[in-house]
Enzyme design. Structure first.
Site, PDB file in Angstrom:
ATOM      1  N   ARG A 173     -15.446  -0.664   2.444  1.00  0.00           N
ATOM      2  CA  ARG A 173     -15.001   0.482   3.232  1.00  0.00           C
ATOM      3  C   ARG A 173     -15.266   1.814   2.536  1.00  0.00           C
ATOM      4  NH1 ARG A 173     -11.179  -1.066   7.068  1.00  0.00           N
ATOM      5  NH2 ARG A 173      -9.688   0.619   6.708  1.00  0.00           N
ATOM      6  N   HIS A 213     -13.388  -2.021  -2.214  1.00  0.00           N
ATOM      7  CA  HIS A 213     -12.523  -1.551  -1.126  1.00  0.00           C
ATOM      8  C   HIS A 213     -12.853  -2.262   0.183  1.00  0.00           C
ATOM      9  CE1 HIS A 213      -9.427   1.677  -1.045  1.00  0.00           C
ATOM     10  NE2 HIS A 213      -9.511   1.495   0.255  1.00  0.00           N
ATOM     11  N   SER A 235       0.840  -1.198   0.000  1.00  0.00           N
ATOM     12  CA  SER A 235       0.000   0.000   0.000  1.00  0.00           C
ATOM     13  C   SER A 235       0.872   1.243   0.000  1.00  0.00           C
ATOM     14  CB  SER A 235      -0.895   0.004   1.238  1.00  0.00           C
ATOM     15  OG  SER A 235      -1.561   1.245   1.369  1.00  0.00           O
ATOM     16  N   LYS A 267      -7.588  -0.941  -9.792  1.00  0.00           N
ATOM     17  CA  LYS A 267      -8.300  -1.588  -8.686  1.00  0.00           C
ATOM     18  C   LYS A 267      -9.453  -0.696  -8.223  1.00  0.00           C
ATOM     19  CE  LYS A 267      -7.423  -3.420  -3.998  1.00  0.00           C
ATOM     20  NZ  LYS A 267      -8.313  -2.517  -3.239  1.00  0.00           N
ATOM     21  N   TYR A 283      -2.612   5.901  -5.025  1.00  0.00           N
ATOM     22  CA  TYR A 283      -3.759   6.766  -5.233  1.00  0.00           C
ATOM     23  C   TYR A 283      -3.296   7.977  -6.046  1.00  0.00           C
ATOM     24  CZ  TYR A 283      -5.632   4.160  -1.222  1.00  0.00           C
ATOM     25  OH  TYR A 283      -6.039   3.171  -0.371  1.00  0.00           O
ATOM     26  N   ARG A 293     -16.087   5.952   8.360  1.00  0.00           N
ATOM     27  CA  ARG A 293     -16.134   4.621   8.955  1.00  0.00           C
ATOM     28  C   ARG A 293     -16.450   4.805  10.433  1.00  0.00           C
ATOM     29  NH1 ARG A 293     -10.632   3.306   5.561  1.00  0.00           N
ATOM     30  NH2 ARG A 293     -11.658   3.498   3.526  1.00  0.00           N
ATOM     31  N   THR A 308      -5.477   2.515  -7.431  1.00  0.00           N
ATOM     32  CA  THR A 308      -6.787   2.391  -6.786  1.00  0.00           C
ATOM     33  C   THR A 308      -7.625   3.607  -7.131  1.00  0.00           C
ATOM     34  OG1 THR A 308      -5.927   1.051  -4.974  1.00  0.00           O
ATOM     35  CG2 THR A 308      -7.994   2.201  -4.579  1.00  0.00           C
ATOM     36  N   GLN A 365       0.792  -0.152  -4.739  1.00  0.00           N
ATOM     37  CA  GLN A 365      -0.536   0.421  -4.962  1.00  0.00           C
ATOM     38  C   GLN A 365      -0.441   1.923  -4.762  1.00  0.00           C
ATOM     39  OE1 GLN A 365      -2.172   1.750  -2.074  1.00  0.00           O
ATOM     40  NE2 GLN A 365      -3.925   2.517  -3.232  1.00  0.00           N
TER      41      GLN A 365
END
Length: 381
Positions: free
Chosen positions: A281, A278, A106, A254, A129, A164, A155, A127
């Protein structure tokens, strides 16, 4: 206690970790309907038991994301995994390498790409963003390439951060005042083994990949605020042209649930589509990953590999996903629970269980090769 299932690892992690960390990985957004659907919809798929098929030899190996995989599993990107065990991302990457499967780091990991790369002998994946500071993104992509990474996973379903509720209740996110700090301090005090091994000796607790662009610090509280200011909600498929100018390796997308988005991703140059919500989430009320998978596979029509994540808790679930067209799956919570329960040794044990369960399920459905599994193994499929 010797874990015999993902639920066992989950229970051990619940006992060992401060609640704010356990709930961070265990929870989903809002009412957690999509989180629950990810598991429930998989279990609705019934398998055809077949006999007298000569399954004395099982071939679980395949290729995923341009790498050989001993069985059709990769470890999905998990943020903050370095808080679940001492330098957790390094431990998990080593376990994945030992098991012969890909590891995806990540971008919001505690251990930076360089540290994780030094801990293994083969390149991991990263990964990413899209963030507003494209200058920093270009630097991170250059660092990634310099670390030997060949595959980037972009992603696309976290352009805004979905609330959350568990994280708000435990003080992990939201207002970071004295009350939140005290809540976390009490939980840390209640878990002295974690406090000693990870809290003290697992430092630094920063977001290693993003640290250079976070002038106010790279800790958890700073990162939560930074995400809201810097993740780019304006991105479109046209932004992949910019990405391709700075990244020349393999590209996977993703966070795809919709067939039209899958087609657009392929047009934009993605070589792999990862069906994902996700882990429940983000958009609560979105379909489960397994429910979305068949339509995406049909839309892709063989032009790219299709993987999926979300709700996988056993080797039987892996086989179910393969039956609906996935080339392989990404494990997220499963390895986070195992890491939190027993560190890298737990991840190794979890992967052994998954591989064995998959082999047994293949044998009992008359399958010899994961690459030829089809919908025919499903009842009424």
């Amino acid at each position: 206690m010797t874990p015999a299932s993902i639920e066992d690892f989950r229970e051990l992690a619940r006992r060992r970790l401060p609640r704010f960390l356990f709930d961070y990985i265990d929870g989903g957004s809002y009412a957690e309907d999509t989180l629950r659907a990810n598991e429930a919809d998989l279990r609705q798929l019934k398998l055809r038991q077949r006999v007298m098929r000569d399954v004395s030899e099982i071939s679980p190996g395949t290729t995923m994301l341009g790498q050989e995989a001993a069985f059709p599993v990769a470890l999905a990107p998990i943020g903050l995994a370095g808080l679940y065990a001492r330098r957790g991302e390094v431990q998990a990457a080593r376990a994945a390498e030992a098991a012969g499967i890909p590891f995806i780091l990540s971008s919001s990991s505690c251990c930076a790409i360089e540290e994780v790369g030094r801990g293994v002998t083969k390149p991991v994946m990263l990964q990413l963003y899209m963030i507003k500071d494209r200058g920093f993104m270009a630097e991170l992509l250059a660092r990634t390439a310099a670390a030997g990474v060949e595959t980037l996973i972009l992603t696309v379903d976290l352009i805004v951060h979905s609330p959350r509720r568990r994280d708000l209740r435990t003080g992990l996110t939201g207002q970071q005042g004295l009350a939140a700090r005290m809540t976390r301090a009490v939980e840390i005090a209640r878990h002295p083994a974690w406090a000693w091994d990870v809290g003290l000796w697992g430092r630094p607790h920063t977001l290693g990949n993003f640290a250079p662009c976070m002038p106010d610090g790279a800790g958890l509280a700073e990162f939560t605020a930074w995400v809201g200011r810097n993740f780019d909600a304006s991105i479109t498929w046209a932004d992949l042209d910019w990405l391709r100018q700075h990244w020349h390796g393999r590209l996977a997308i993703k966070g795809i649930l919709d067939p039209d988005d899958a087609r657009d991703a392929i047009t934009a140059g993605a070589g792999t589509i990862i069906v994902s919500n996700h882990g429940g989430r983000q958009l609560d009320g979105a379909p489960s990953s397994i429910a979305a998978l068949p339509a995406v596979v049909e839309a892709v029509a063989g032009r790219a590999d299709v993987l999926m994540d979300g709700g996988i808790r056993s080797g039987v679930d892996i086989l179910r996903a393969l039956a609906l067209g996935a080339r392989g799956i990404l494990l997220g919570r499963a390895w986070a629970f195992a890491l939190g329960a027993q560190g890298g040794a737990g991840v190794t044990r979890m992967l052994e269980l998954m591989r064995h369960e998959l082999a047994v399920a293949m044998a009992l459905t008359g399958q010899r090769d994961v690459r030829t599994v089809s919908r025919d193994i499903l009842v009424d499929g």
